[in-house]
Design a protein around this motif. Structure first.
Motif, PDB file in Angstrom:
ATOM      1  N   GLU A 599       0.845  -1.187   0.000  1.00  0.00           N
ATOM      2  CA  GLU A 599       0.000   0.000   0.000  1.00  0.00           C
ATOM      3  C   GLU A 599       0.882   1.238   0.000  1.00  0.00           C
ATOM      4  O   GLU A 599       1.767   1.391   0.841  1.00  0.00           O
ATOM      5  CB  GLU A 599      -0.904   0.014   1.227  1.00  0.00           C
ATOM      6  CG  GLU A 599      -1.788   1.264   1.315  1.00  0.00           C
ATOM      7  CD  GLU A 599      -2.393   1.452   2.684  1.00  0.00           C
ATOM      8  OE1 GLU A 599      -3.615   1.658   2.775  1.00  0.00           O
ATOM      9  OE2 GLU A 599      -1.640   1.401   3.677  1.00  0.00           O
ATOM     10  N   THR A 601       0.703   5.250   0.414  1.00  0.00           N
ATOM     11  CA  THR A 601      -0.147   6.337   0.888  1.00  0.00           C
ATOM     12  C   THR A 601       0.674   7.611   0.994  1.00  0.00           C
ATOM     13  O   THR A 601       1.884   7.567   1.201  1.00  0.00           O
ATOM     14  CB  THR A 601      -0.768   6.020   2.266  1.00  0.00           C
ATOM     15  OG1 THR A 601       0.282   5.664   3.188  1.00  0.00           O
ATOM     16  CG2 THR A 601      -1.748   4.866   2.171  1.00  0.00           C
ATOM     17  N   TYR A 616      -3.802  10.364  -0.412  1.00  0.00           N
ATOM     18  CA  TYR A 616      -3.697   9.459  -1.570  1.00  0.00           C
ATOM     19  C   TYR A 616      -3.473   8.045  -1.054  1.00  0.00           C
ATOM     20  O   TYR A 616      -2.749   7.832  -0.073  1.00  0.00           O
ATOM     21  CB  TYR A 616      -2.524   9.889  -2.458  1.00  0.00           C
ATOM     22  CG  TYR A 616      -2.281   9.004  -3.653  1.00  0.00           C
ATOM     23  CD1 TYR A 616      -3.079   9.084  -4.785  1.00  0.00           C
ATOM     24  CD2 TYR A 616      -1.230   8.084  -3.663  1.00  0.00           C
ATOM     25  CE1 TYR A 616      -2.839   8.278  -5.884  1.00  0.00           C
ATOM     26  CE2 TYR A 616      -0.977   7.290  -4.760  1.00  0.00           C
ATOM     27  CZ  TYR A 616      -1.786   7.388  -5.877  1.00  0.00           C
ATOM     28  OH  TYR A 616      -1.550   6.585  -6.962  1.00  0.00           O
ATOM     29  N   ARG A 617      -4.126   7.108  -1.714  1.00  0.00           N
ATOM     30  CA  ARG A 617      -3.947   5.693  -1.352  1.00  0.00           C
ATOM     31  C   ARG A 617      -4.003   4.865  -2.629  1.00  0.00           C
ATOM     32  O   ARG A 617      -4.869   5.068  -3.479  1.00  0.00           O
ATOM     33  CB  ARG A 617      -5.032   5.227  -0.384  1.00  0.00           C
ATOM     34  CG  ARG A 617      -4.872   3.762   0.045  1.00  0.00           C
ATOM     35  CD  ARG A 617      -5.957   3.368   1.050  1.00  0.00           C
ATOM     36  NE  ARG A 617      -5.796   1.999   1.500  1.00  0.00           N
ATOM     37  CZ  ARG A 617      -6.323   0.937   0.887  1.00  0.00           C
ATOM     38  NH1 ARG A 617      -7.061   1.106  -0.205  1.00  0.00           N
ATOM     39  NH2 ARG A 617      -6.110  -0.280   1.350  1.00  0.00           N
ATOM     40  N   ARG A 618      -3.064   3.933  -2.717  1.00  0.00           N
ATOM     41  CA  ARG A 618      -2.997   3.067  -3.904  1.00  0.00           C
ATOM     42  C   ARG A 618      -2.484   1.707  -3.494  1.00  0.00           C
ATOM     43  O   ARG A 618      -1.478   1.603  -2.794  1.00  0.00           O
ATOM     44  CB  ARG A 618      -2.078   3.702  -4.944  1.00  0.00           C
ATOM     45  CG  ARG A 618      -1.822   2.840  -6.181  1.00  0.00           C
ATOM     46  CD  ARG A 618      -0.854   3.547  -7.096  1.00  0.00           C
ATOM     47  NE  ARG A 618      -0.413   2.726  -8.205  1.00  0.00           N
ATOM     48  CZ  ARG A 618       0.551   3.072  -9.051  1.00  0.00           C
ATOM     49  NH1 ARG A 618       1.143   4.250  -8.909  1.00  0.00           N
ATOM     50  NH2 ARG A 618       0.920   2.272 -10.030  1.00  0.00           N
ATOM     51  N   LEU A 620      -0.874  -1.841  -4.545  1.00  0.00           N
ATOM     52  CA  LEU A 620      -0.019  -2.412  -5.582  1.00  0.00           C
ATOM     53  C   LEU A 620       0.034  -3.919  -5.412  1.00  0.00           C
ATOM     54  O   LEU A 620       0.018  -4.430  -4.285  1.00  0.00           O
ATOM     55  CB  LEU A 620       1.392  -1.832  -5.492  1.00  0.00           C
ATOM     56  CG  LEU A 620       1.491  -0.308  -5.630  1.00  0.00           C
ATOM     57  CD1 LEU A 620       2.857   0.173  -5.205  1.00  0.00           C
ATOM     58  CD2 LEU A 620       1.214   0.106  -7.056  1.00  0.00           C
ATOM     59  N   LEU A 652       4.491  11.369  -9.139  1.00  0.00           N
ATOM     60  CA  LEU A 652       3.184  11.750  -8.628  1.00  0.00           C
ATOM     61  C   LEU A 652       3.208  13.218  -8.211  1.00  0.00           C
ATOM     62  O   LEU A 652       4.125  13.655  -7.504  1.00  0.00           O
ATOM     63  CB  LEU A 652       2.787  10.900  -7.423  1.00  0.00           C
ATOM     64  CG  LEU A 652       2.104   9.562  -7.694  1.00  0.00           C
ATOM     65  CD1 LEU A 652       3.091   8.569  -8.301  1.00  0.00           C
ATOM     66  CD2 LEU A 652       1.512   8.977  -6.424  1.00  0.00           C
ATOM     67  N   PRO A 664      -8.549  11.577  -7.645  1.00  0.00           N
ATOM     68  CA  PRO A 664      -7.668  11.485  -6.470  1.00  0.00           C
ATOM     69  C   PRO A 664      -6.850  12.744  -6.306  1.00  0.00           C
ATOM     70  O   PRO A 664      -6.614  13.493  -7.256  1.00  0.00           O
ATOM     71  CB  PRO A 664      -6.789  10.269  -6.788  1.00  0.00           C
ATOM     72  CG  PRO A 664      -6.830  10.147  -8.275  1.00  0.00           C
ATOM     73  CD  PRO A 664      -8.196  10.609  -8.695  1.00  0.00           C
TER      74      PRO A 664
END
Length: 1313
Positions: A599, A601, A616-618, A620, A652, A664
Motif C-alpha cells: 500500500e 499512501t 492518496y492511497r494506492r 499495488l 506523482l 484522487p
C-alpha cells in the motif's frame, strides 16, 4: 516534461566496433559484463546488452573481453571467458535487439578473439582457431563448426572479403612485422577486380603496411608500401618530430563511406572554378585510397595511395595530400574512426578515449582547416570504479552535487548546464557511508571498521564517531555545514564542518529524541525546498515513524537538554511500514506491507477533526514492488514524489481539485522507463537540482532533464511548469474560478472577468498574436463584499416616481452585454483557450452563458437557484461528452481526467435547489433541460422530489412524469405510468388508458380488475395479493403500484428501497400520498434509509437535508461540522457504518453560513459547535480552496468569515420589590427574552421560530404565593427548574458558555499554506 538528456555508460578501454544501418550508425564497445550501443553522431544510448541476459546463472566479476560485429546479418557477438553470446537486430522493429544464440567452449579454453561476417563466426581460443557457420533449423539459430586449426593462440582475426581467407596474428603463413600488429583490415576491392585482395596492417609504432597478392601466386601476400610518420612529413619537420619523440595514430578511410560524402557534396556545389570542388572531383574520379594520421600537436596528415587496383602493383604511388593546422584535435586519441553522418555531406569522426564524436565537413577537411571539425558530444574519462555496479545515490541538500556509491568505491559529481550534465569531481575506493558536501566539491566517507569519519579535503580531516546507520547533511551557508549521523541505537549526532578559513570536523552534540520507545524508522526530511532566506526559517529535519504508524516531525533546538523538538505528528494507523519519505512541505509517503501486495499512501501533516491527513492511497500487487521513494520541490513549493519500481519510475504530483470530478488528490503526471535501454533493474533514483532526475541501473547512470526544442533551447513546458499548471493558482478566466465566484455570489466580479477576457481576445486577434495577453484582476477585487441581494426576490429597480417606467440604461461598448457575450462565445468556439481540457472549455462556455442569463433576468433566480442551475448544466455537459466519446474527456497534457457517465446530480447540487426560493423557475429550467418531457429517470437524476417543497407542485409534477412515461417511445403502455397515477389516486384514469391498450395481452384482465371499488377491504386485499404475485415475477415497479392500489404505502416504498434501490422514488410516493412531511412513512424512510445511507457514505449534504425534513434543524447544521460519530452517538437511529468524512468541498462552508441562523433550531445547533471547531473548519475550507487553485477566494473566505454566532441563555432580571400592579409579561416577551441573538443575527430581517419555547421559565421572579413567607428561600426550587429546562432543551453547555464571549484563536495564514 522529463527527457533522457545524458547517459553515463563508461569509457571504452580498447578499440571500438561499428555497425552501419540504413537509419543510423552505431558504435559498439564492451563495458564490464555488458555491451554498449551508442549513436555514433550523438553518443546517445541505443541499448545495453547484458551478458546475464544470455547466461542468467553467471555471477562472476569477469568483463566482456572480445567483441565482433557482423554487418550483413546484423549480429553482435561478445565473449566472456569460455562463453559466447550473440544478439541480433529485430527484423520487425529496427530499434529492438534480441538474444540470438550462444556458444560455450570447454572450461579451460578461453576465447582470445572473435570475427563474424555473413553468418560465419571465427573464434580464436587457447587451443587454436575455429570457424562456425550459422544454421537456421526451424527458425532456431545454431552454430556448426566448419573448420578448425590448432595453431598458436590467435589474438586478432579478420575474414577476407571473399570469406575464403582469414588473417590472424598467428597464422600458418607468417608475414613478418618489426612491431606487434595491433589492427588489421582487408581492403574491399572495386567491382572490376573483386577477386583481388589487399591487407592493411597497423603495428604498435603506428606504421601502416599494405600487402598485395603475388601475381603468380595469389594466395601469397607481399609488402608493397609502408606509411610511417617520417615518410608523410618534410625532412625538417620529420626530424623535429623525432627529436620530440612525437607519437601519432593512423587509420584508413573507408572508400565507400568517403565516396558517398564526396558525391553528395559534388551534387550540391556546381562552381567549376572552386578549388575545393576540383580536389573533391579528383579524389572521387581517381579512386584514391586515403589514410589519415593524427599527430600529437592535434594536426592531421592525409596521405594518398594511388593505383592499388592496377597491375603490376609496382605502379603504386603515395604522397601527402594535406597537412592540417595544429590543434584541430585537442588530444591524441588512441583510436579514431571515420563513419557516416546523418548529414550526407559530412562525416562523423569518433575518437577514444575519452569517447568523443565530431561532425567533419569534407570541404575544409581536404584543405586542412581547423574549422573542419565541430564537436557534438564527449564522454567521461575512464576510472576503475565505473566497472562496479551502482548500489545507491546520495545527493547534497540542494541537489547540486551527487555521490554514486558502487559495490567497489564510488565517485562524486557536480551538476552543470542547468541540470543537463554532470561533471565528475572526485572518487573514493571504499566506504560504508558517504555524505556529499559543498555542492558536490567536497565529500566525507565513513568506515565501519575503524568508526572514522573522513573529510576528503586538502588536507584530509578525520573524526572518530560511534557506529552509525545513516549520514546526511543540512543546507550550508558557505562557511560551515552540518552532518547529521544516526547511530545504531537511534542517537542523533550533529557534526559541524568548518569550511573557512580551514577545514575541520567537530562533534557538536549527541541527543536522542524524546520518544517513549525507539522508532521503527528515523529518516531525514527532504530539504530540496530550502533555499535563500528560508535557511533562516525553522524547518523539520527528521521524521520518526513508530510501530503504530505515528509520524512525528522534529526540529533541532540548540541550547536545550533535549536538542530536538516535535513540530507536529500524524496518526496514520499503518503498521509494518517498510519505507517512508517526507518532503519539505511535510508530505509523507509510506509503503506498507499488505497480505496481497503493498500500500502506497501520502499523508499531509495538517491533521485535524476535519482532515485525517490521508491524501492518496494506492494498492499495488505483489509483482509491483516499490524500491525507492524520493521527493523534490518546485520553485513555488509544490511537492513531486518519484516512486521507483524495478524498471520504471512514476512521478506523482498533486492534482488540482475540481468541483465536479471525483479525482484522487495525487496523480501520476509522468513516467520514465529504462527497460528499452538496459536489462538491469533500477538500483536507485534521486532528484537533482533544476528538476533533473538521476537513475542508476547496473553500471550505467541515466540523467533525465527538462526537454529541449530542436534548436537547443528549453521547451515551452517542463515538469515544473506542468505541475504548476495542474496544481497552481488558476487564471481568473478558468471555469473553476468562475464557478466558485458564482457559487459565492460574486456575479459582478465574474462579469468583469468575462469583459476582460473578451477584450484580451479582441486585442490578440487585431494584433495577430497566437495567444491573448491576460491581465489578472487584482486580488483586492476578490476581497470586496458581495453586493446585497434579496434571496428569491427581484432586485430593486430605479423609479423616478411611483408610476414611472423602469429606467433601463443601454449597455455601452465594452460593458457586459449580450452582443459582447455572444461574440466572445463565438471566438472561444473557433479558437479555444490554451491549457484548457475539452471539459473545461465546455464549462467555460456554459458559465459565460449562464452569467448572461442571470444578468438578463435581473436576478429573478436566487443565489441557491443559480448554484443548482450551474451544477445541472455541468452534469449534462459531462454526460454528453461521456456518451459521445468513450475516451473523452482527456486533457491535452499528460494528466488525463476520465469522467464517465453519471446517473444523477450530486446531493450537494440538489440541496441548493431545496433551499432555493425560486423552485418554480428551477422546475421550468429542469424541464427544459429534459427537452420538455421529464421522465422518472430525469427526475431522479436531478433529485426533483428531494428539493421540491410544495405538495401541490409535487403532485402536479408526478402527473407530468406519469404522462411522459406513458407517451414515451410511442408504446403507450399503461404499466409504465400506473405507479405514479395510483400515487395520485387516479385509478379511473389508468382504467381509461387500459381501454386504449388493445394490443396489450393483460388488457381484459386489468379492465376487469380496475372496475372494482378499491375503497372496500376485499378489493384492497385482492390488490395486495396481486402485488405479492408480481414480486414473485420480479415485476417490482408494477408490484409497488398494486401495493398503492391496495392502500399499503409502506409496502410500496419498501419495494422501491429494497428491490428497486431507489429511495428517491420512495420519497416521491410518500410525499405525494401522505402530503405531509411529518407523516410516519416519510419519516421512516428518512430515519431508516436516508440517514444511514448518508452516514455510510460520509455524505453530509444528504444527512443535512434529511435532518431538515425531520425538523431537526439543529442537527442539519451540526452535521456539516461535527464528526459523524458524535452525531450518530446522539441519535436514536441505528447507524451501522460511518464512511470517510468528506471535508473537501468549500460549499459546505457556504451552506453552513446560510443555515446557522436561518431558524431558531439552526441557531441552537450552531451554538453547540465550539468556536475552535468552527475556526478549524474555516481553515480546512481555505485549504480546499487553495487545492482547487482558488487562492484569492481562500483569502476572501478567511477575511470575511464571521465567527459571530447565536447564543441561548436566560436573562436574569435585577432584584426588585414585588409590584402587584405590574402587568404580567406576555408569552412573546418571555420567548424573546429567553433566546437572545447576538447583534449580527439581530440585524437579520427575520428568523424562523421552529421550536417550542412556551415552557421556558419567566425571566423575572414570581409573585409570592399565599401562605408562603416572602423571606422563605426559593433558590433551590429555581435552580432545579432551570436545570430541568436545560436538560430538556439540551442547552446546558450553551447556557454556561453564553456568559463568556466566544473566544476564537487569532488567525494564522501559515495554518493552511
Amino acid at each position: 516534461m522529463l527527457d533522457l538528456v545524458r547517459t553515463f555508460t563508461g569509457c571504452p578501454a580498447g578499440p571500438l566496433q561499428h555497425l552501419i544501418l540504413p537509419h543510423a550508425t552505431l558504435i559498439v564497445y564492451p563495458s564490464a559484463e555488458s555491451v554498449v550501443l551508442l549513436h555514433a553522431s550523438t553518443l546517445t544510448l541505443v541499448r545495453v546488452l547484458a551478458f546475464e541476459e544470455v547466461f542468467p546463472a553467471i555471477h562472476s566479476r569477469q568483463s566482456v573481453s572480445y567483441l565482433a560485429v557482423d554487418p550483413g546479418m546484423k549480429l553482435i557477438v561478445a565473449s566472456m571467458g569460455t562463453r559466447i553470446a550473440v544478439w541480433s537486430l529485430s527484423e520487425v522493429d529496427n530499434k529492438t535487439w534480441r538474444i540470438h544464440s550462444s556458444l560455450i567452449f570447454p572450461e579451460d579454453d578461453n576465447v582470445t578473439t572473435l570475427e563474424s561476417r555473413s553468418g560465419l563466426l571465427a573464434v580464436g581460443s587457447q587451443s587454436g582457431l575455429s570457424v562456425f557457420t550459422l544454421i537456421l533449423d526451424d527458425g532456431l539459430p545454431t552454430w556448426s563448426k566448419k573448420w578448425s586449426s590448432s595453431a598458436v593462440t590467435p589474438y586478432i582475426a579478420a575474414f577476407a572479403p571473399s570469406l575464403t581467407n582469414i588473417a590472424t596474428t598467428a597464422q600458418t603463413q607468417s608475414i613478418p612485422h618489426a612491431r606487434p600488429v595491433i589492427n588489421m583490415k582487408w581492403r574491399y576491392p572495386q567491382a572490376s577486380s573483386r577477386d583481388d585482395v589487399a591487407l592493411y596492417t597497423i603495428t604498435s609504432d603506428s606504421v601502416l603496411r599494405i600487402f598485395l597478392p603475388v601475381i603468380d601466386s595469389p594466395q601469397r601476400l607481399q609488402l608493397h608500401a609502408s606509411l610511417d610518420l617520417f615518410l608523410s612529413l618534410p625532412l625538417s619537420v620529420a626530424y623535429t618530430q623525432s627529436l620530440k619523440g612525437a607519437e601519432s595514430k593512423i587509420i584508413w578511410l573507408d572508400r565507400a563511406v568517403l565516396s558517398n560524402v564526396l558525391n553528395a557534396n559534388l551534387q550540391l556545389r556546381s562552381q567549376n572554378d572552386d578549388p575545393q570542388l576540383k580536389k573533391m572531383q579528383e579524389i572521387s574520379n581517381e579512386g584514391w585510397d586515403l589514410f589519415v594520421r593524427i599527430l600529437g600537436d592535434g594536426s592531421y596528415i592525409t596521405t594518398v595511395v594511388a593505383n592499388i587496383d592496377r597491375r603490376p602493383p609496382t605502379l603504386l604511388q603515395q604522397y601527402t595530400l594535406i597537412h592540417s593546422e595544429p590543434r584541430v584535435l585537442s588530444l591524441l586519441p588512441l583510436h579514431f574512426y571515420f563513419l557516416p553522418n546523418p548529414d550526407s555531406t559530412c562525416l562523423t569522426l569518433v575518437t577514444s578515449p575519452p569517447l568523443s564524436t565530431h561532425d567533419l565537413s569534407v570541404a575544409p577537411f581536404i584543405d586542412g582547416k581547423s574549422d573542419a571539425l565541430r564537436s557534438r558530444a564527449r564522454g567521461i574519462e575512464k576510472i576503475s570504479q565505473d566497472e562496479a555496479k551502482i548500489v545507491r545515490l546520495v545527493r547534497t541538500p540542494s541537489g547540486n552535487g551527487v555521490g554514486v556509491v558502487r559495490s567497489e568505491g564510488g565517485s562524486v559529481w557536480r551538476i552543470s548546464e542547468n541540470g543537463s550534465n554532470m561533471v565528475r569531481s572526485g572518487q573514493w575506493s571504499a566506504a560504508d557511508h558517504v555524505v556529499i558536501l559543498g555542492g558536490g566539491n567536497l565529500y566525507a566517507t565513513y568506515s565501519s571498521q575503524d568508526t572514522t569519519l573522513t573529510l576528503h579535503s586538502h588536507p584530509i580531516v578525520t573524526l572518530s564517531i560511534p557506529p552509525v546507520n545513516f549520514l546526511f547533511s543540512l543546507p550550508y551557508d558557505h562557511s560551515q555545514e552540518y552532518i547529521i549521523a544516526i547511530t545504531t541505537d537511534f542517537d542523533i549526532i550533529r557534526i559541524r564542518v568548518t569550511l573557512i578559513p580551514h577545514f575541520s570536523l567537530m562533534l557538536q552534540s549527541r541527543n536522542s529524541l524524546p520518544l517513549p520507545q525507539l522508532p521503527l524508522l528515523l529518516l531525514p526530511v527532504d530539504p530540496m525546498a530550502w533555499s535563500g532566506d528560508q535557511l533562516r526559517e525553522e524547518h523539520d529535519v527528521l521524521l520518526s515513524v513508530s510501530d503504530e504508524g505515528r509520524l512525528e516531525f522534529w526540529v533541532p533546538e540548540e541550547g536545550t537538554s533535549l536538542g530536538w523538538r516535535s513540530s507536529g505528528s500524524v496518526k496514520t494507523g499503518r503498521r509494518k511500514v517498510r519505507m517512508a519519505r517526507c518532503s519539505s512541505a511535510k508530505k509523507t509517503a509510506l509503503v506498507v506491507r499488505q497480505p496481497d501486495g503493498e500500500e502506497l499512501t501520502i499523508w499531509d501533516s495538517k491533521e485535524s477533526e476535519f482532515a485525517s491527513g490521508l491524501e492518496y492511497r494506492r494498492m499495488l500487487s505483489l509483482s509491483e514492488r516499490i524500491n525507492d521513494l524520493d521527493w523534490t520541490s518546485t520553485p513555488d513549493k509544490q511537492s513531486i514524489l518519484a516512486v521507483g519500481f524495478t524498471t520504471y519510475v512514476e512521478f506523482l504530483c498533486q492534482q488540482r481539485m475540481t468541483y465536479f470530478d471525483d479525482e484522487p488528490g495525487w496523480v501520476v503526471c509522468w513516467k520514465i522507463s529504462i527497460e528499452q535501454f538496459v536489462p538491469y533493474p533500477i538500483s536507485d533514483s534521486i532528484w537533482l537540482a533544476n528538476g533533473s532526475f538521476l537513475v542508476g541501473a547496473g553500471h550505467q547512470l541515466f540523467l533525465f532533464g527538462q526537454p529541449k526544442s530542436s534548436d537547443g533551447r528549453e521547451a515551452t513546458e517542463g515538469l515544473f511548469e506542468h505541475v504548476a499548471r495542474h496544481n497552481g493558482p488558476l487564471d481568473d478566466y478558468h471555469p473553476q474560478m468562475l464557478l466558485q465566484c458564482l457559487l459565492w455570489g460574486k456575479v459582478e466580479l465574474v462579469k468583469e472577468v468575462i469583459v476582460n477576457l473578451a477584450r484580451s481576445l479582441q486585442v490578440a486577434r487585431e494584433s495577430g498574436l497566437q495567444a491573448a495577453q491576460w491581465q489578472s484582476i487584482p486580488t483586492e477585487q476578490y476581497l470586496r463584499p458581495n453586493p446585497a441581494r434579496n434571496s428569491g426576490k427581484r432586485s430593486a429597480k430605479l423609479y423616478n416616481s411611483l408610476f414611472d417606467n423602469i429606467r433601463e440604461q443601454p449597455p455601452q461598448d465594452g460593458e457586459f452585454s449580450r452582443p459582447l457575450v455572444m461574440s466572445l462565445i463565438e471566438n472561444l468556439e473557433a479558437q479555444p483557450l490554451p491549457h484548457l481540457t475539452p471539459n473545461e472549455h465546455a464549462h467555460l462556455l456554459v458559465l459565460i452563458q449562464t452569467t448572461l442569463e442571470v444578468d438578463e433576468q435581473h436576478r429573478a433566480l436566487d443565489a441557491n437557484g443559480l448554484r443548482y442551475v450551474m451544477s445541472m448544466r455541468s452534469f449534462y455537459i459531462l454526460n454528453h461528452r461521456a456518451s459521445s466519446d468513450p475516451n473523452s474527456p482527456q486533457s491535452k497534457g499528460s494528466i488525463p481526467r476520465h469522467v464517465g457517465w453519471r446517473e444523477r446530480l450530486r446531493y450537494r447540487d440538489m440541496i441548493w435547489a431545496f433551499h432555493s426560493e425560486s423552485q418554480e423557475i428551477l422546475l421550468d429550467i429542469s424541464t427544459t433541460a429534459c427537452k420538455g418531457k421529464m421522465r422518472w429517470s430525469d427526475a431522479r437524476a436531478l433529485g426533483v422530489f428531494l428539493w421540491l417543497n410544495s405538495t401541490e407542485t409535487i403532485k402536479s409534477q408526478i402527473e407530468v412524469i406519469a404522462r411522459n412515461e406513458y407517451m414515451a417511445d410511442g408504446k403507450r403502455d399503461p404499466t409504465t405510468c400506473s405507479l405514479f397515477y395510483f400515487a395520485l389516486g387516479k385509478v379511473k384514469l389508468v382504467q381509461g388508458l387500459w381501454r386504449q391498450a388493445a394490443w396489450h395481452k393483460e388488457q381484459a384482465m386489468m379492465l376487469k380488475f380496475l372496475n372494482n371499488d378499491f375503497t372496500q377491504p376485499r378489493w384492497r386485499t385482492a390488490a395486495l395479493k396481486n402485488a405479492y404475485a408480481l414480486l414473485g415475477k420480479q415485476r417490482f415497479e408494477y408490484a409497488a403500484a398494486f401495493f398503492l392500489l391496495g392502500n399499503s404505502l409502506k409496502d410500496a416504498v419498501n419495494v422501491c428501497i429494497k428491490q428497486l434501490s431507489d429511495f428517491q422514488l420512495a420519497i416521491a410516493l410518500a410525499r405525494a400520498v401522505e402530503q405531509d412531511q411529518e407523516k410516519p412513512v416519510l419519516c421512516d424512510i428518512l430515519r431508516n434509509t436516508v440517514i444511514p445511507t448518508a452516514f455510510g457514505k460520509g455524505n453530509r449534504w444528504l444527512g443535512s437535508w434529511a435532518f431538515w425534513l425531520l425538523h431537526r434543524r439543529d442537527l442539519a447544521v451540526r452535521i456539516l461540522l461535527t464528526p459523524l460519530t458524535d452525531i450518530a452517538d446522539s441519535l436514536d437511529i441505528r447507524v451501522q457504518e460511518i464512511g470517510e468524512p468528506h471535508y473537501d468541498d468549500p460549499s459546505l462552508a457556504l451552506l453552513f453560513s446560510q443555515l446557522k441562523s436561518k431558524t431558531l433550531q439552526a441557531a441552537k445547533g450552531t451554538s453547540e459547535i465550539s468556536g475552535q471547531s468552527e475556526f478549524n473548519f474555516v481553515l480546512q475550507m481555505a485549504r480546499v480552496f487553495c487545492r482547487m487553485g482558488c487562492h484569492s477566494l481562500a483569502l476572501d473566505l478567511v477575511q470575511s468569515w464571521s465567527f459571530e454566532r447565536p447564543s441561548t441563555y436566560l436573562h436574569e432580571a435585577p432584584e426588585q420589590k414585588p409590584d402587584h400592579s405590574a402587568v404580567p409579561s406576555s408569552s412573546s416577551t418571555s420567548r424573546h427574552s429567553a433566546f437572545a441573538l447576538e447583534p449580527a443575527f439581530r440585524r437579520q430581517s427575520s428568523i424562523m421560530i421552529d421550536m417550542d419555547v412556551s415552557s421556558l421559565p419567566s425571566t423575572r421572579k414570581a409573585s409570592p404565593s399565599p401562605g408562603v413567607r416572602s423571606g422563605s428561600p426559593q433558590e433551590p426550587t429555581k435552580k432545579e427548574d432551570v436545570g430541568s429546562f436545560e436538560r430538556k432543551a439540551g442547552l446546558g453547555k450553551l447556557m454556561k458558555s453564553a456568559k463568556h464571549d466566544v473566544q476564537v484563536p487569532e488567525f494564522n495564514m501559515d495554518a493552511f499554506f
